[in-house]
Design a protein around this motif. Structure first.
Motif, mmCIF file in Angstrom:
data_model
loop_
_atom_site.group_PDB
_atom_site.id
_atom_site.type_symbol
_atom_site.label_atom_id
_atom_site.label_comp_id
_atom_site.label_asym_id
_atom_site.label_seq_id
_atom_site.Cartn_x
_atom_site.Cartn_y
_atom_site.Cartn_z
ATOM 1 N N LYS A 21 -6.168 4.076 3.769
ATOM 2 C CA LYS A 21 -6.502 5.109 4.745
ATOM 3 C C LYS A 21 -5.843 4.873 6.097
ATOM 4 C CE LYS A 21 -10.771 2.760 6.118
ATOM 5 N NZ LYS A 21 -12.241 2.894 6.261
ATOM 6 N N TYR A 22 -5.355 3.652 6.314
ATOM 7 C CA TYR A 22 -4.747 3.337 7.611
ATOM 8 C C TYR A 22 -3.345 3.914 7.763
ATOM 9 C CZ TYR A 22 -8.674 0.161 8.048
ATOM 10 O OH TYR A 22 -9.940 -0.355 8.134
ATOM 11 N N LYS A 23 -2.883 4.638 6.700
ATOM 12 C CA LYS A 23 -1.599 5.347 6.829
ATOM 13 C C LYS A 23 -1.706 6.439 7.891
ATOM 14 C CE LYS A 23 -0.186 4.531 2.028
ATOM 15 N NZ LYS A 23 0.129 5.161 0.714
ATOM 16 N N ASN A 24 -2.894 6.963 8.074
ATOM 17 C CA ASN A 24 -3.112 7.984 9.106
ATOM 18 C C ASN A 24 -3.189 7.288 10.466
ATOM 19 O OD1 ASN A 24 -3.757 10.172 10.629
ATOM 20 N ND2 ASN A 24 -5.631 10.705 9.522
ATOM 21 N N ARG A 25 -2.017 6.991 10.992
ATOM 22 C CA ARG A 25 -1.948 6.168 12.209
ATOM 23 C C ARG A 25 -2.530 6.880 13.426
ATOM 24 N NH1 ARG A 25 3.866 3.007 11.979
ATOM 25 N NH2 ARG A 25 3.577 2.029 9.920
ATOM 26 N N ASP A 26 -2.315 8.182 13.492
ATOM 27 C CA ASP A 26 -2.807 8.905 14.675
ATOM 28 C C ASP A 26 -4.318 8.775 14.808
ATOM 29 O OD1 ASP A 26 -0.251 9.698 15.262
ATOM 30 O OD2 ASP A 26 -0.420 11.612 14.197
ATOM 31 N N LEU A 27 -5.032 8.800 13.688
ATOM 32 C CA LEU A 27 -6.488 8.661 13.728
ATOM 33 C C LEU A 27 -6.901 7.269 14.175
ATOM 34 C CD1 LEU A 27 -9.366 9.648 13.131
ATOM 35 C CD2 LEU A 27 -9.014 8.915 10.748
ATOM 36 N N ASN A 69 0.986 0.243 6.188
ATOM 37 C CA ASN A 69 0.617 1.528 5.583
ATOM 38 C C ASN A 69 -0.309 1.345 4.384
ATOM 39 O OD1 ASN A 69 2.212 3.147 7.343
ATOM 40 N ND2 ASN A 69 4.044 2.535 6.178
#
Length: 444
Positions: A263-269, A260
């Motif tokens: 910006k890679y916290k937005n896993r769906d993207l 996490n």
């Protein structure tokens, strides 16, 4: 004899054969001559007896005796008047020249009857002795030595000429074959006869030229193999980079998503980005496998309708084209091409895939045939023109604007494999790939 060189060996062999033949001929002459000599002597005595008898016919007996006595003293043939009371005996007078010590005497007697002037008959006897062996020896030793010497000299000359001729031919073959061993392309035996030597020289020339041709073919194939190995090396080097770079990017994204980070916290993207990377890897692996099977696409040509193969390919890329609002115009009719079906499917798939990939949003792709050239044209805008000399080279780069990829490389190799002409053209707002149908179309 085995260790002698060719010239003395040939000379000795030829001279020996000729010498033996000459000696046999002279021996035959020596042993046959006495019989021939005896027959000639008989004919000579018979002729003389007939001649003298005709001359003495009608003469007096005293005249006949005197004439025969005079003839006997001046000739090897002795002539007498045969006694009247010795009809059953052969009278040999003392003046007949007989060698009593010889065992090879031959006595020749001719008798003639003539009429005298008195009307009485007289019997004339002509006698000659011949020692055949002694006469043959005398004549042989008189003429045969010269004949034998001349024959031997002739044999020497013939042997020298023939042995020299054989030696010269062999020396020429040896000299030229030494040059042939150094692969001198100008080495050639001069063929100036149609005998076995000439045929041998001609065969050696043919063998050498065949060897040179085979060497040239091997050198050409070696150059092609080296070129192919270099291409394979470059391809594998680029392909490994094409696979490693997306894998490294995928690993970085997944690790950042795992912890996490930022910006890679937005896993769906970023899961969607990972899926795109995997799709790209799948496409690259598929292309690499296609290249690995190019060598198997041989001797499978047939006359194919391009439209029949193109329609399924267009269906496969329909979804991608719709996502970018790309319009595809297909002007193909029943045009054909002479090529393998699998190869044509790979070619059209790569060309359509590249066209869809590089065509901008709401762009246009045209497919058709013009002047016996099949073409796929797609709208294309770029700030930098393409290097048309290297468009078929393999060049991998994570920045896709600088990457040629595998598509055109595969297409070019396949078309070259089937000896089909092709070219690419770049306009101000389009990119066109053309395939020549004229020289291979409708072949059987």
């Amino acid at each position: 004899m085995k260790n002698l060189k060719i010239f003395p060996k040939m000379f000795i062999q030829i001279f020996s054969v000729l010498g033996i033949i000459i000696l046999l001929i002279h021996l035959l002459v020596f042993y046959i001559f006495p019989k021939t000599y005896l027959e000639n002597r008989k004919e000579e005595i018979c002729t003389e007896a007939n001649k003298i008898s005709r001359n003495l016919a009608g003469k007096d007996i005293n005249y006949v005796n005197q004439a025969l006595d005079f003839y006997s003293k001046n000739s090897e043939i002795k002539a007498f008047v045969k006694g009247q009371n010795k009809k059953n005996e052969v009278q040999i007078k003392d003046n007949v020249d007989i060698n009593m010590d010889s065992n090879s005497n031959s006595l020749i007697i001719e008798e003639r009857t003539i009429s005298l002037n008195s009307g009485k008959k007289a019997y004339l006897q002509f006698v000659s002795t011949a020692d055949m062996q002694e006469d043959a020896k005398n004549l042989s030793f008189k003429f045969l030595p010269y004949s034998l010497l001349i024959s031997l000299l002739f044999s020497i000359v013939v042997s020298l000429i023939y042995a020299k001729s054989i030696k010269n031919n062999i020396e020429e073959i040896k000299t030229v074959t030494d040059r042939m061993m150094t692969l001198d392309k100008d080495a050639r035996l001069m063929v100036d006869s149609s005998d076995e030597i000439g045929h041998l020289k001609d065969q050696i020339n043919d063998l050498y030229f065949t060897l040179l041709k085979s060497i040239d073919d091997l050198e050409f194939k070696n150059r092609e193999i080296i070129k192919l190995e270099r291409l394979k090396y470059d391809f594998l080097k680029g392909a490994s980079h094409e696979l490693k770079t997306p894998l490294a990017s995928l690993k970085i994204i997944l690790e950042n998503m795992k912890y996490n980070i930022g910006k890679y916290k937005n896993r769906d993207l970023y899961i969607s980005d990972c899926i795109d990377i995997v799709d790209g890897l799948t496409h690259n692996i598929s292309q690499i496998l296609s290249v690995s099977s190019l060598d198997n696409l041989k001797d499978d040509e047939e006359v194919l309708c391009i439209g029949d193969i193109l329609v399924p390919v267009l269906d496969k890329y329909e979804v991608l084209a719709n996502q970018k609002n790309i319009r595809i115009e297909n002007f193909l009719g029943d045009e054909t091409i002479y090529i393998g079906k699998r190869a044509l499917r790979i070619i059209l798939s790569n060309l359509v895939g590249n066209a869809v990939k590089y065509t901008e949003e709401s762009g246009l792709i045209k497919i058709g045939v013009e002047d016996a050239w099949f073409y796929i044209e797609n709208s294309y805008t770029s700030n930098k023109p393409l290097d048309m000399d290297k468009v078929f080279d393999v060049k991998f780069d994570l920045n896709k604007e600088n990457s040629n990829g595998l598509g055109l490389y595969i297409v070019s190799n396949l078309l070259n494999n089937y000896k089909i002409g092709h070219k690419v053209l770049q306009g101000q707002s389009s990119f066109v790939f053309k395939i020549d149908l004229a020289n291979r179309q409708n072949m059987e």
